[in-house]
Design a protein around this motif. Structure first.
Motif: not given
Length: 151
Positions: A115-123
């Motif tokens: 459930g942990s967030i590994y990455l966020r990308k705006p593209v």
């Protein structure tokens, strides 16, 4: 956009129908990899799937279209890594995914089985970049070691 989405839905439907026919002969269920995220609950995927969440303010967003094209081209690689793709293109009312992950416009979020967030990308990211990020996750590394050792 309507043509793209219709083609996309037809392609997924055809591949799902083909997979279902194949699974009927072997009695192995074939899960759907791409799910509408507006009503999804991340807790149901905990320790079973790696959510890959794709947000956009509209299904006409060119970044959303490009990301979904990348995803449909790499469904096998994502399935091999236990990925579930959740899409949310409806900014209002806020879905539970939007409340939890708070996207702004287009956003790609890769989460681990824990459930942990590994990455966020705006593209948009292509499948090669996504699978490399997944393969660097500690749990995925353990899965690879276990497979090599025959567990």
């Amino acid at each position: 956009m309507v043509k793209f989405f219709a083609t996309f839905v037809l392609a997924v439907s055809a591949s799902t129908a083909f997979a279902q026919e194949a699974s009927e002969s072997t009695d192995i269920p074939v899960p759907a990899i791409i799910v509408e995220g507006e009503t999804a609950d991340l807790a149901e995927y905990s320790w079973d799937k790696r959510p890959l969440v794709v947000f956009a303010d509209s299904d006409n967003d060119p970044r959303f279209e490009q990301q979904m094209a990348y995803i449909t081209d790499g469904l096998d690689e994502l399935a091999e890594r236990d990925v579930i793709v959740l899409t949310d293109t409806t900014p209002k009312p806020l879905s539970s995914l939007r409340k939890e992950l708070r996207p702004r416009g287009f956003m790609l979020v890769l989460m681990g089985k824990d459930g942990s967030i590994y990455l966020r990308k705006p593209v948009p990211w292509d499948i090669r970049e996504i699978t490399r990020a997944i393969d660097k996750m500690p749990l995925r590394q353990q899965e690879i070691r276990d497979r090599r050792e025959g567990r």
